[in-house]
Design a protein around this motif. Structure first.
Motif, PDB file in Angstrom:
ATOM      1  N   UNK A 149      -8.731  17.161  11.479  1.00 61.96           N
ATOM      2  CA  UNK A 149      -7.527  17.019  10.981  1.00 61.96           C
ATOM      3  C   UNK A 149      -7.428  16.056   9.201  1.00 61.96           C
ATOM      4  N   UNK A 150      -8.373  15.605   9.560  1.00 64.65           N
ATOM      5  CA  UNK A 150      -7.906  15.037   8.421  1.00 64.65           C
ATOM      6  C   UNK A 150      -8.008  15.423   6.602  1.00 64.65           C
ATOM      7  N   UNK A 151      -6.842  15.261   6.217  1.00 67.83           N
ATOM      8  CA  UNK A 151      -6.088  15.634   4.906  1.00 67.83           C
ATOM      9  C   UNK A 151      -4.784  14.779   4.350  1.00 67.83           C
ATOM     10  N   UNK A 152      -4.913  14.100   3.386  1.00 63.47           N
ATOM     11  CA  UNK A 152      -4.185  13.402   2.936  1.00 63.47           C
ATOM     12  C   UNK A 152      -2.571  13.603   3.153  1.00 63.47           C
ATOM     13  N   UNK A 153      -2.493  14.755   3.054  1.00 60.77           N
ATOM     14  CA  UNK A 153      -0.843  14.746   3.140  1.00 60.77           C
ATOM     15  C   UNK A 153      -1.134  15.122   5.135  1.00 60.77           C
ATOM     16  N   UNK A 154      -1.836  15.421   5.925  1.00 61.72           N
ATOM     17  CA  UNK A 154      -1.826  14.860   6.672  1.00 61.72           C
ATOM     18  C   UNK A 154      -2.008  13.749   7.310  1.00 61.72           C
ATOM     19  N   UNK A 155      -2.266  12.857   7.218  1.00 58.61           N
ATOM     20  CA  UNK A 155      -2.318  11.815   7.017  1.00 58.61           C
ATOM     21  C   UNK A 155      -1.364  10.527   6.822  1.00 58.61           C
ATOM     22  N   UNK A 156      -0.990  11.828   5.869  1.00 57.59           N
ATOM     23  CA  UNK A 156       0.669  10.574   4.944  1.00 57.59           C
ATOM     24  C   UNK A 156       1.394  10.707   6.007  1.00 57.59           C
ATOM     25  N   UNK A 157       1.903  11.096   6.455  1.00 57.10           N
ATOM     26  CA  UNK A 157       2.518  12.338   8.235  1.00 57.10           C
ATOM     27  C   UNK A 157       2.412  11.675   8.940  1.00 57.10           C
ATOM     28  N   UNK A 158       1.754  10.852   9.107  1.00 53.99           N
ATOM     29  CA  UNK A 158       1.786  10.502  10.482  1.00 53.99           C
ATOM     30  C   UNK A 158       1.960   8.831  10.480  1.00 53.99           C
ATOM     31  N   UNK A 159       1.461   8.891   8.440  1.00 56.49           N
ATOM     32  CA  UNK A 159       1.604   6.791   8.463  1.00 56.49           C
ATOM     33  C   UNK A 159       3.313   7.011   8.371  1.00 56.49           C
ATOM     34  N   UNK A 160       4.101   7.334   8.020  1.00 55.09           N
ATOM     35  CA  UNK A 160       5.733   7.905   8.294  1.00 55.09           C
ATOM     36  C   UNK A 160       6.031   7.612   9.153  1.00 55.09           C
ATOM     37  N   UNK A 161       5.392   8.445  10.526  1.00 59.31           N
ATOM     38  CA  UNK A 161       5.392   8.076  11.893  1.00 59.31           C
ATOM     39  C   UNK A 161       5.839   6.582  12.389  1.00 59.31           C
ATOM     40  N   UNK A 162       4.971   6.179  12.263  1.00 59.45           N
ATOM     41  CA  UNK A 162       3.825   4.832  12.501  1.00 59.45           C
ATOM     42  C   UNK A 162       4.794   3.406  11.902  1.00 59.45           C
ATOM     43  N   UNK A 163       4.510   3.801  10.423  1.00 63.40           N
ATOM     44  CA  UNK A 163       5.260   2.595   9.775  1.00 63.40           C
ATOM     45  C   UNK A 163       6.404   2.928   9.205  1.00 63.40           C
ATOM     46  N   UNK A 164       7.246   1.938   8.769  1.00 64.37           N
ATOM     47  CA  UNK A 164       8.401   1.662   8.490  1.00 64.37           C
ATOM     48  C   UNK A 164       8.176   1.201   6.413  1.00 64.37           C
ATOM     49  N   UNK A 165       9.573   1.338   5.963  1.00 62.52           N
ATOM     50  CA  UNK A 165       9.371   0.476   4.396  1.00 62.52           C
ATOM     51  C   UNK A 165       8.894  -1.016   4.657  1.00 62.52           C
ATOM     52  N   UNK A 166      10.026  -1.247   5.454  1.00 65.15           N
ATOM     53  CA  UNK A 166       9.891  -2.945   5.729  1.00 65.15           C
ATOM     54  C   UNK A 166       8.873  -3.627   6.614  1.00 65.15           C
ATOM     55  N   UNK A 167       7.597  -2.450   7.488  1.00 68.85           N
ATOM     56  CA  UNK A 167       6.576  -2.873   7.139  1.00 68.85           C
ATOM     57  C   UNK A 167       5.578  -3.179   5.825  1.00 68.85           C
ATOM     58  N   UNK A 168       5.863  -2.008   4.860  1.00 68.49           N
ATOM     59  CA  UNK A 168       5.356  -2.608   3.301  1.00 68.49           C
ATOM     60  C   UNK A 168       5.863  -3.736   2.686  1.00 68.49           C
ATOM     61  N   UNK A 169       6.277  -4.366   3.212  1.00 67.04           N
ATOM     62  CA  UNK A 169       6.274  -5.748   2.717  1.00 67.04           C
ATOM     63  C   UNK A 169       5.653  -6.622   2.404  1.00 67.04           C
ATOM     64  N   UNK A 170       4.919  -6.033   3.557  1.00 68.09           N
ATOM     65  CA  UNK A 170       3.434  -6.971   3.957  1.00 68.09           C
ATOM     66  C   UNK A 170       2.637  -6.224   2.611  1.00 68.09           C
ATOM     67  N   UNK A 171       1.978  -8.018   1.950  1.00 62.96           N
ATOM     68  CA  UNK A 171       1.038  -7.324   1.073  1.00 62.96           C
ATOM     69  C   UNK A 171      -0.011  -6.975   2.023  1.00 62.96           C
ATOM     70  N   UNK A 172      -0.846  -6.755   3.416  1.00 60.37           N
ATOM     71  CA  UNK A 172      -1.707  -6.065   4.015  1.00 60.37           C
ATOM     72  C   UNK A 172      -1.621  -4.642   4.139  1.00 60.37           C
ATOM     73  N   UNK A 173      -0.337  -3.922   4.222  1.00 65.13           N
ATOM     74  CA  UNK A 173       0.494  -2.743   4.067  1.00 65.13           C
ATOM     75  C   UNK A 173       0.712  -2.086   3.411  1.00 65.13           C
ATOM     76  N   UNK A 174       1.083  -2.891   1.820  1.00 63.50           N
ATOM     77  CA  UNK A 174       0.889  -2.609   0.585  1.00 63.50           C
ATOM     78  C   UNK A 174      -1.125  -2.544   0.058  1.00 63.50           C
TER      79      UNK A 174
END
Length: 306
Positions: A149-174
């Motif tokens: 099931x590797x497709x950008x839209x599927x991957x992105x959907x899972x990422x939004x379930x795992x990470x939150x906006x505050x996680x993207x304050x970290x340089x690594x996730x940016x």
């Protein structure tokens, strides 16, 4: 004296909070440093390269700003399949051009941007790694790969379930988000379509309190692999599986559920390899493995939560 004790206690509490916050992303910090160091071996200032790329994306209006909210919004947009994006700035070409050896292949560029010692760092700091969001992301990607099931839209959907906006304050996730933006440019989106599940599909659901149901019957997690295995042995010609998860279910349970489905498929593959060819699955040549995989394949249909 009592005032002094209260002050010391308050200071102690503050230090605990600071220490805890610092530890929260400790593995991500190590992975980020690894990426920087690997880049230096190729004459690259990775931090600077990402900074320039980020400035372009903000000036272009693709990112609103450098806040975690903007990066999270990018993944939300990708998950909703809003279409491909196009830039005049080719980040991967830029990295390749700035290397000491510009003749390196693009697969080497990806290695640079992901770090050379990523796996060894995860093993060395195993406890921190298994407590991290990166651990959940890795398991999610493994599950998607196993299910094809590797497709950008599927991957992105899972990422939004795992990470939150505050996680993207970290340089690594940016940086991970910026790399995702670079490699998904021009990707053709999945066409939205109505999902019609076959009547004989194996129906699996995960409710808001992480209870698992198969064909509306509640089961335990460790029972699922056996159920999937028996389904693969059934006479159903075109085998498919529907998966419906509540928006309130935990992602950890979702990953475990995917793992159990995979284990059921593996059990059937091993059995079929012995029955058909008299060998262990791992001993089969590529052609025979492909035949076994095809026989044991199941179409996984993810349904929207009710």
């Amino acid at each position: 004296m009592s005032k002094m004790i209260i002050r010391l206690f308050c200071l102690f509490c503050v230090l605990i909070v600071i220490f805890s916050f610092g530890k929260k992303y400790s593995i991500e910090e190590k992975l980020l440093e690894n990426i920087y160091q690997h880049g230096e071996e190729y004459g690259l200032d990775i931090e600077h390269e990402y900074s320039e790329y980020k400035k372009f994306l903000i000036a272009d209006g693709f990112l609103d700003d450098d806040t975690g909210v903007s990066y999270y919004k990018f993944y939300e947009n990708m998950a909703n399949v809003l279409g491909p994006h196009y830039f005049d700035y080719n980040f991967l070409d830029t990295i390749k051009y700035h290397c000491n050896d510009t003749s390196i292949e693009f697969k080497e560029v990806f290695k640079i941007l992901n770090g050379a010692k990523t796996n060894s760092i995860k093993e060395m700091y195993d406890i921190d790694y298994k407590k991290s969001k990166q651990f959940l992301l890795d398991r999610a990607m493994d599950s998607l790969a196993a299910c094809g099931l590797i497709h950008p839209s599927v991957v992105a959907k899972l990422i939004t379930k795992i990470l939150r906006s505050e996680d993207f304050e970290q340089d690594y996730y940016k940086m991970k988000a910026l790399l995702t933006i670079a490699i998904t440019a021009d990707v053709v989106p999945l066409k939205p379509k109505s999902i019609i599940a076959p009547n004989d599909a194996l129906q699996i659901s995960l409710d808001s309190v992480n209870c698992i149901y198969v064909m509306d019957e509640k089961i335990k997690l460790n029972e699922l692999r056996g159920i999937v295995y028996k389904y693969l042995r059934s006479d159903t010609k075109t085998k498919s599986l529907t998966l419906r998860c509540s928006t309130r279910s935990s992602y950890e349970m979702y990953v475990k559920l995917q793992d159990e489905i995979g284990l059921g498929m593996v059990r059937r593959k091993k059995e079929l390899a012995l029955l058909e060819y008299g060998k262990n699955y791992d001993e089969l040549d590529a052609d025979k493995k492909e035949l076994v995989d095809k026989e044991c394949s199941v179409k996984i249909i993810e349904l929207e939560p009710q």
